[in-house]
Design an enzyme around this catalytic site. Structure first.
Site, short mmCIF file in Angstrom:
data_model
loop_
_atom_site.label_atom_id
_atom_site.label_comp_id
_atom_site.label_asym_id
_atom_site.label_seq_id
_atom_site.Cartn_x
_atom_site.Cartn_y
_atom_site.Cartn_z
N SER A 19 0.84 -1.19 0.00
CA SER A 19 0.00 0.00 0.00
C SER A 19 0.88 1.24 0.00
CB SER A 19 -0.91 0.01 1.23
OG SER A 19 -0.13 0.16 2.41
N THR A 20 0.26 2.39 -0.17
CA THR A 20 1.00 3.65 -0.16
C THR A 20 1.69 3.84 1.18
OG1 THR A 20 -0.61 4.62 -1.67
CG2 THR A 20 0.79 6.15 -0.46
#
Length: 226
Positions: A19-20
């Site tokens: 994920s970011t």
């Protein structure tokens, strides 16, 4: 039935995702996944190609690299989709069971290293369905616990839902008008004509809005519920 590989050796697509937030906090996530997938493919003697979605969550399957990988698998240009952990692929029970069904229908296999899910073998395929069933069961338990807790609060007299923000005199007016035989529409029209604001501060009263007020906890406290 366990899908048969169409290529020898089987062609595996190793899927990597962070994920970011994970990407920002550590650059090691993708490297660790890559190393695990390469080691497993070497152990099995599979041809491996890595595909990567960096900066994507697992809330759904709408990710470019995963979408492309699934298209290739469906077209029989690869045999196996392999991930290090189930949550790299999906956190949704619905999505996971959908992928299992898709793999079976389209004739490719799914391998999740952390859970022993491996639809290239009968035992691994059974494990895949056990994982999906247990996740579904847990969701049902959580839903039932929530329902029981709300029922207990209601029985104890705790008000549920959003607090009533209408002035008590407006609630009393709606209750009195309805109990006096007025139609829902006539009550709504009268409130609009008098410029009475709704609970959200609007000026448009609808039949459904009036009904909600009449059936609210505040109205019940006034004895308006029959």
């Amino acid at each position: 039935m366990t899908p048969d590989a169409r290529h020898q050796p089987p062609r595996a697509l190793g899927y990597l995702r962070v994920s970011t937030e994970e990407q920002a906090s550590s650059g090691a996530g993708l490297a660790a996944q890559r190393a695990a997938l390469e080691a497993e493919a070497q152990r099995r003697g599979w041809d491996l190609e890595l595909v990567e979605d960096a900066g994507y969550s697992a809330k759904n399957l709408n990710r470019p690299a995963l979408t492309e990988a699934l298209t290739r698998l469906d077209a029989h240009r690869a045999d196996v989709l392999m991930v290090t952990k189930l949550d790299r692929l999906s956190r949704s029970v619905h999505d996971f069971t959908g992928l299992l069904d898709r793999a079976q229908r389209r004739g490719w296999s799914l391998v999740c290293l952390d859970l022993g899910v491996d639809t290239t073998t009968p035992a691994g395929e059974l494990q895949a369905h056990v994982v999906a069933s247990m996740a579904h069961y847990e969701r049902r338990l959580i839903g039932q616990r929530t329902k029981d807790a709300l029922a207990a609060k209601k029985a104890a007299g705790v008000r549920l839902g959003r607090p009533q923000s209408l002035p008590l005199e407006v609630v009393r007016r709606v209750v009195a008008a309805r109990d006096g035989g007025a139609t829902w529409q006539s009550i709504a029209d009268a409130l609009v004509a008098d410029g009475v604001p709704t609970a959200r501060g609007g000026t448009t009263w609808r039949v459904s809005t009036v009904q909600s007020v009449y059936k609210s906890q505040a109205a019940a406290d006034l004895g308006g519920m029959r």
